[in-house]
Every structure is written in structure tokens, then in C-alpha cells.
Design an enzyme around this catalytic site. Structure first.
Site, short mmCIF file in Angstrom:
data_model
loop_
_atom_site.label_atom_id
_atom_site.label_comp_id
_atom_site.label_asym_id
_atom_site.label_seq_id
_atom_site.Cartn_x
_atom_site.Cartn_y
_atom_site.Cartn_z
CG ASP A 108 -1.92 1.08 1.25
OD1 ASP A 108 -2.04 1.81 0.26
OD2 ASP A 108 -2.57 1.27 2.30
CG PHE A 157 -9.84 -1.50 3.32
CD1 PHE A 157 -8.60 -1.20 3.86
CD2 PHE A 157 -10.57 -2.52 3.90
CE1 PHE A 157 -8.09 -1.91 4.94
CE2 PHE A 157 -10.08 -3.24 4.99
CZ PHE A 157 -8.84 -2.92 5.50
P1 5GP Z 1 1.84 -0.33 3.83
O1 5GP Z 1 2.86 -0.34 4.90
O2 5GP Z 1 2.37 -0.73 2.46
O3 5GP Z 1 1.06 0.95 3.79
O4 5GP Z 1 0.72 -1.35 4.23
C1 5GP Z 1 0.94 -2.68 4.25
C2 5GP Z 1 -0.01 -3.37 5.20
O5 5GP Z 1 -1.22 -2.62 5.38
C3 5GP Z 1 -0.42 -4.67 4.58
O6 5GP Z 1 0.44 -5.71 4.97
C4 5GP Z 1 -1.82 -4.86 5.11
O7 5GP Z 1 -1.78 -5.51 6.35
C5 5GP Z 1 -2.35 -3.46 5.32
N1 5GP Z 1 -3.19 -3.01 4.21
C6 5GP Z 1 -2.91 -2.08 3.27
N2 5GP Z 1 -3.92 -1.94 2.40
C7 5GP Z 1 -4.87 -2.82 2.78
C8 5GP Z 1 -6.16 -3.18 2.26
O8 5GP Z 1 -6.67 -2.67 1.25
N3 5GP Z 1 -6.83 -4.14 2.94
C9 5GP Z 1 -6.34 -4.76 4.05
N4 5GP Z 1 -7.10 -5.68 4.62
N5 5GP Z 1 -5.13 -4.46 4.57
C10 5GP Z 1 -4.40 -3.50 3.93
#
Ligand code: 5GP
Ligand code: MG
Length: 185
Positions: A108, A157
């Protein structure tokens, strides 16, 4: 059919059903197997989101490999990333001199992958690559590279196939967008 006990009714729409996910995993596993055919792979799965993905992917890679897990928290059950990554595990996986493949459910903001990559880098691995099932198409403050990506998705999401909302929906066999009214809280 309500084979997923009504969980599927909480979805606005399904993005990828199980058959589609598994077909894509066949392709990624084949690519990984070719790339690592003469190097011993150490897979580090990031808990809990990558568990289901990891189980299906690794069984498609017919190479000797080691498996370790890392537990981090950056979301605290909400919809927005907090920007802070907390390492929950006391003992870090043994990475010195190894070829590391990091597995995560979704890229993300990139905060999680960047923090873990930096932390592991200090332990002198021979190489680090990143494999994510999903990658959101969006602007990132810092570029984050993923070497293997299952699917690029819009910045929405999603839940299912390991991905949760407040620890629910991980066991949903497909990946879908949660209904807006359910994700609002
Ligand atoms: P980042 O550090 O890249 O922002 O986020 C990574 C973590 O955020 C992922 O491992 C996941 O746990 C959570 N995450 C990010 N986007 C989503 C989403 O659309 N749905 C869900 N369930 N978790 C997300
Ligand atoms: Mg997660």
C-alpha cells in the site's frame, strides 16, 4: 451460494475469485522457481496477512527453501496506515549470507516493506527480493520496489484471502472490496 457463511455478502464486489488467484500463483511460482533454481531461497513471510498466500505459493515452488516469519504491526485494525512499524518478534530470522524473499499480502504505502527491508539489510543478506500478492496503484512518498506482484489494484480497501478488516474476513477464499458502509467505522 453462501459458501463463505455470509461474509461474501459484506463485499461490494469480488475482484479475484480463488481460481483466478491460484492461476496467477502458478505463474509467479514458476518465475520464482526459475530465478532461484541455483540459489537456496529463504522465504520470510510477514504475518498475519500473507499466511494464506504463503501457503498456496510455497507449495507451488519445487525448490529446497527455508521459511521464517516476521510479525509486524502498522495498521492497528483500521483503514489507514499509522506510518509506524512495530516489530513484535524478539528473535529475528537468520538472514546473514542468504537470498531472502520477503512475502507480504499487499503493498500500500510501502512503509511496511521499506522498514523490513532496511532492518534485514543490516543483517548482511546476499540478496533481498519482495513478492506481494497485491499492489495498489497510487503515488508513494518513497518508491517501493516489488520484484513479484500478483495483481495491481485500484486504491480501495480489500479483504479476503488473508487480508482482514478488524481481524475478520481473512478466511474468505476470494479477494473483494468491502462495502463502504462497513469500512466506514
Ligand atoms: P503499507 O505499509 O504498504 O502501507 O501497508 C501494508 C499493510 O497494510 C499490509 O500488509 C496490510 O496488512 C495493510 N493493508 C494495506 N492496504 C490494505 C487493504 O486494502 N486491505 C487490508 N485488509 N489491509 C491492507
Ligand atoms: Mg498486514
Amino acid at each position: 451460494m453462501t459458501g463463505s457463511c455470509g461474509m461474501q455478502a459484506d463485499l461490494d464486489r469480488v475482484l479475484f475469485d480463488q481460481a483466478t488467484i491460484l492461476r496467477r500463483l502458478d505463474q509467479i511460482a514458476a518465475q520464482i522457481s526459475t530465478d532461484y533454481r541455483d540459489r537456496e531461497l529463504t522465504v520470510i513471510a510477514i504475518l498475519n496477512g500473507s499466511l494464506i498466500f504463503m501457503a498456496d505459493l510455497l507449495r507451488r515452488i519445487p525448490l529446497p527453501l527455508r521459511l521464517d516469519c516476521l510479525s509486524v504491526a502498522s495498521y492497528h485494525g483500521g483503514l489507514q496506515t499509522s506510518g509506524e512499524v512495530i516489530f513484535r518478534q524478539i528473535a529475528q530470522p537468520d538472514v546473514a549470507g542468504r537470498h531472502i524473499l520477503l512475502l507480504d499480502d499487499i503493498l500500500d504505502s510501502g512503509t511496511t516493506i521499506n522498514a523490513i527491508r532496511e532492518k534485514l539489510q543490516t543483517a548482511s543478506p546476499q540478496s533481498i527480493r519482495v513478492c506481494v500478492l497485491l499492489r495498489k496503484i497510487k503515488e508513494r512518498g518513497r518508491p517501493t520496489e516489488a520484484d513479484y506482484v500478483g495483481f495491481d489494484i485500484a486504491d480501495e480497501f480489500v479483504v479476503g484471502y488473508g487480508l482482514d478488516y478488524g481481524e475478520r474476513y481473512r478466511n474468505l477464499p476470494c479477494i473483494g472490496v468491502l462495502k463502504k458502509e462497513l469500512a466506514a467505522s
